[in-house]
Design a protein around this motif. Structure first.
Motif, PDB file in Angstrom:
ATOM      1  N   ASN A 127       5.387   2.269  16.350  1.00 24.90           N
ATOM      2  CA  ASN A 127       4.258   1.457  16.801  1.00 24.90           C
ATOM      3  C   ASN A 127       3.395   0.979  15.644  1.00 24.90           C
ATOM      4  O   ASN A 127       2.174   1.004  15.699  1.00 24.90           O
ATOM      5  CB  ASN A 127       3.422   2.201  17.839  1.00 24.90           C
ATOM      6  N   SER A 145      13.598   5.821  24.415  1.00 24.81           N
ATOM      7  CA  SER A 145      12.218   5.713  24.856  1.00 24.81           C
ATOM      8  C   SER A 145      12.238   5.436  26.354  1.00 24.81           C
ATOM      9  O   SER A 145      12.372   4.286  26.777  1.00 24.81           O
ATOM     10  CB  SER A 145      11.512   4.582  24.097  1.00 24.81           C
ATOM     11  N   GLY A 187       7.908   2.002  25.918  1.00 31.09           N
ATOM     12  CA  GLY A 187       6.686   1.648  25.223  1.00 31.09           C
ATOM     13  C   GLY A 187       6.676   1.980  23.749  1.00 31.09           C
ATOM     14  O   GLY A 187       5.725   1.653  23.053  1.00 31.09           O
ATOM     15  N   SER A 194      10.089   5.227  28.694  1.00 33.84           N
ATOM     16  CA  SER A 194       9.122   4.270  29.232  1.00 33.84           C
ATOM     17  C   SER A 194       9.273   2.900  28.604  1.00 33.84           C
ATOM     18  O   SER A 194       8.720   1.917  29.097  1.00 33.84           O
ATOM     19  CB  SER A 194       7.701   4.783  29.004  1.00 33.84           C
ATOM     20  N   SER A 243      15.972   0.490  22.808  1.00 36.76           N
ATOM     21  CA  SER A 243      16.081   1.839  23.363  1.00 36.76           C
ATOM     22  C   SER A 243      17.455   2.055  23.995  1.00 36.76           C
ATOM     23  O   SER A 243      17.988   1.177  24.672  1.00 36.76           O
ATOM     24  CB  SER A 243      14.997   2.061  24.416  1.00 36.76           C
TER      25      SER A 243
END
Length: 84
Positions: A66, A23, A27, A25, A44
């Protein structure tokens, strides 16, 4: 369930189910779930192992992104494999 970092010299990928999340970013929160056993949120860029056996690698494989669960495979035992 607690995952083990696969870069650990004592960890062997044959010891369980291998997961890796990338990932850029940072996030994305992702967990893997094999036969009801969850990895917890995966870091990550690292290879992680969910300790498991070949016989424990059955039934469903899901990912949780998420907070939302997505089914990947409903019957892992339909695949031919020799390691978890």
């Amino acid at each position: 369930m607690t995952t083990v970092n696969c870069d650990d010299p004592l960890a062997r990928c044959e010891m369980g189910n291998l997961f890796r999340v990338n990932s850029p970013s940072g996030g994305l929160l992702m967990e893997g779930v094999v036969n009801g056993e969850a990895t917890g949120i995966l870091p990550s860029g690292e290879r992680m192992i969910l300790p498991n056996t070949l016989t424990g690698t059955t039934n469903s494989l899901d990912v949780i992104l998420n907070g939302t669960t997505y089914p990947v495979c409903s019957r892992l035992q339909e695949f031919t494999y020799s390691r978890p």
